[in-house]
Design a protein around this motif. Structure first.
Motif, PDB file in Angstrom:
ATOM      1  N   ALA A  31       0.846  -1.197   0.000  1.00 52.36           N
ATOM      2  CA  ALA A  31       0.000   0.000   0.000  1.00 52.36           C
ATOM      3  C   ALA A  31       0.877   1.240   0.000  1.00 52.36           C
ATOM      4  CB  ALA A  31      -0.923   0.000   1.215  1.00 52.36           C
ATOM      5  N   GLU A  32       0.639   2.133  -0.943  1.00 47.31           N
ATOM      6  CA  GLU A  32       1.394   3.391  -0.993  1.00 47.31           C
ATOM      7  C   GLU A  32       0.777   4.447  -0.099  1.00 47.31           C
ATOM      8  OE1 GLU A  32       1.876   4.651  -4.996  1.00 47.31           O
ATOM      9  OE2 GLU A  32       3.122   2.914  -5.567  1.00 47.31           O
ATOM     10  N   GLU A  33      -0.490   4.247   0.275  1.00 49.93           N
ATOM     11  CA  GLU A  33      -1.173   5.131   1.207  1.00 49.93           C
ATOM     12  C   GLU A  33      -1.936   4.267   2.205  1.00 49.93           C
ATOM     13  OE1 GLU A  33      -3.709   7.872  -0.749  1.00 49.93           O
ATOM     14  OE2 GLU A  33      -2.145   8.684  -2.068  1.00 49.93           O
ATOM     15  N   PRO A  34      -2.252   4.784   3.394  1.00 47.47           N
ATOM     16  CA  PRO A  34      -3.050   4.006   4.340  1.00 47.47           C
ATOM     17  C   PRO A  34      -4.388   3.594   3.713  1.00 47.47           C
ATOM     18  CG  PRO A  34      -2.118   5.932   5.417  1.00 47.47           C
ATOM     19  CD  PRO A  34      -1.848   6.107   3.953  1.00 47.47           C
ATOM     20  N   VAL A  35      -4.788   2.357   3.988  1.00 49.62           N
ATOM     21  CA  VAL A  35      -6.009   1.805   3.401  1.00 49.62           C
ATOM     22  C   VAL A  35      -6.984   1.460   4.524  1.00 49.62           C
ATOM     23  CG1 VAL A  35      -6.994  -0.053   2.008  1.00 49.62           C
ATOM     24  CG2 VAL A  35      -4.726   0.857   1.436  1.00 49.62           C
ATOM     25  N   SER A  36      -8.208   1.946   4.428  1.00 46.43           N
ATOM     26  CA  SER A  36      -9.219   1.596   5.432  1.00 46.43           C
ATOM     27  C   SER A  36      -9.508   0.104   5.352  1.00 46.43           C
ATOM     28  CB  SER A  36     -10.489   2.404   5.209  1.00 46.43           C
ATOM     29  OG  SER A  36     -11.041   2.138   3.934  1.00 46.43           O
TER      30      SER A  36
END
Length: 396
Positions: A31-36
């Motif tokens: 994941a390149e960004e936080p994922v819910s």
């Protein structure tokens, strides 16, 4: 934003697994960004399914059956302590589970299947769940030594009179001799036989073939299908002539072992058929049951590699093209379509009690189906065209 990568990897990968062996690997998530995400679940399971529909009056009736051989589920990541956000970066979550005893071999047709898989699912609030799965092949080892008829020879005769234009012609006589009834994939069945044509018609061709008979079982109905998985043929025989088969090789292809043991909704057996064809509706044949196992009989010689294509149609002697019967070859998987090329024998790890048998390799099943429009539960129908692998024995 969602996951950039979400993949189930079985590693080290074996093309074939057996009872009580361990399947291991990892789930790779990037994941390149936080994922819910609330949680990520992993489930390993083996199931059997049967489904087909038939027309009844103006409607169609579907018959189906299901059974489960094992299921093991785990939560491999929880977002409870992380505000339900999966962190940035590349992550690997290892898994390992043991295949239980007494489960059936993998099997696939368009009507029924036995399938084993590892599936990971990410529970994402207000989004479609991410998922990935890896399917693997299991072989139940059918030891031919455990079957009392495997060493029995086949010696059979048949005589059939042919009717044409309301008249009965002289008979066609067939004789078939085979050393034994039990074989493993990679061996050659040596066909010895004779066809005497005393009818008033030319025999278009004769053939020896292995036929797979499959019985699908539900609580309300059963369905039986038959499929030729290997054949060899010989040219036409004029009236009054005789054709002798002497040690003609019929290779045993990569197919599931007889019976499909430990499965209660699918049964599999095999026939060896020796047949003379005069036309579409006129035949004379001998049909004998044979056993296809996965552990060879002690003292039997495993056949060397030949130029014969497994699961195809093969000419057993020279004949002109104009007299050749037209057959459709069983489809063979293209290179890379179902994984890498067969590995060296040492990669197939047999259970310890079979350490003294010839080291096996593997091949893709010659007769896999893969059209699963009638199955829509658990999203299993998303994987089409999967071909199970079966152990086979060939000498270099």
């Amino acid at each position: 934003m969602g996951f950039d990568e979400f993949t189930v990897v079985i590693e080290p990968h074996q093309p074939v697994y057996f009872s009580e062996q361990v399947v291991q690997g990892y789930v790779k998530i990037t994941a390149e960004e936080p994922v819910s995400c609330r949680a990520i679940y992993l489930t390993a399971k083996g199931t059997g399914k049967v489904s087909w529909s038939e027309k009844r009056g103006k409607s169609r009736v579907t018959y189906s059956a299901y059974e489960e051989y094992f299921r093991e589920s785990h939560t491999i990541w929880s977002g409870a302590d992380m505000d339900e956000e999966f962190p940035v970066g590349e992550h690997k979550f290892p898994f390992a589970f043991q295949i239980p005893k007494d489960i059936p071999s993998s099997f696939e047709t368009y009507i029924g299947r036995v399938r084993y898989q590892v599936k990971a699912v990410a529970d994402r609030p207000w989004h479609f769940d991410d998922s990935s799965k890896a399917i693997f092949s299991v072989n139940h080892l059918l030891d031919l030594s455990s079957d009392s008829i495997a060493r029995l020879p086949i010696n059979s005769e048949r005589e059939k009179s042919i009717r044409c234009c309301c008249c009965w012609w002289g008979p066609i006589s067939l004789t078939l001799g085979v050393e034994r009834r039990g074989y493993v994939a990679g061996e050659n069945i040596l066909i010895n036989g004779e066809i005497v044509n005393n009818s008033g018609s030319t025999i278009k061709y004769t053939e020896a073939k292995i036929v797979q008979n499959i019985r699908y079982i539900t609580s309300s109905k059963t369905k039986t299908t038959s499929l030729t998985v290997q054949r060899v043929y010989r040219p036409q025989i004029e009236t009054g002539s005789t054709d002798e088969w002497s040690g003609v090789s019929l290779p045993v292809p990569a197919v599931t072992a007889s019976h499909l043991m430990h499965c209660n909704i699918i049964e599999v057996d095999y026939d060896l058929i020796f047949e003379a064809k005069l036309g579409t509706c006129r035949t004379a044949k001998i049909a004998e049951n044979i056993i296809i196992g996965s552990v060879p009989l002690p003292g039997t010689i495993v056949a060397p590699d030949t130029s014969v294509e497994s699961g195809g149609t093969v000419l057993a002697s020279t004949m002109s093209q104009e007299n050749s019967p037209r057959f459709v070859r069983s489809r063979q998987p293209a290179q890379g379509e179902h994984g890498d090329n067969p590995p060296s024998y040492s990669r197939i790890v047999m259970p310890e009690q079979y350490a003294n048998i010839p080291p096996p390799s593997y091949e893709s099943c010659v007769s896999s189906g893969g059209q699963w429009s009638t199955f829509d539960d658990d999203s299993d129908n998303e994987e089409v065209g999967f071909a199970p692998h079966y152990i086979t024995y060939r000498r270099n």
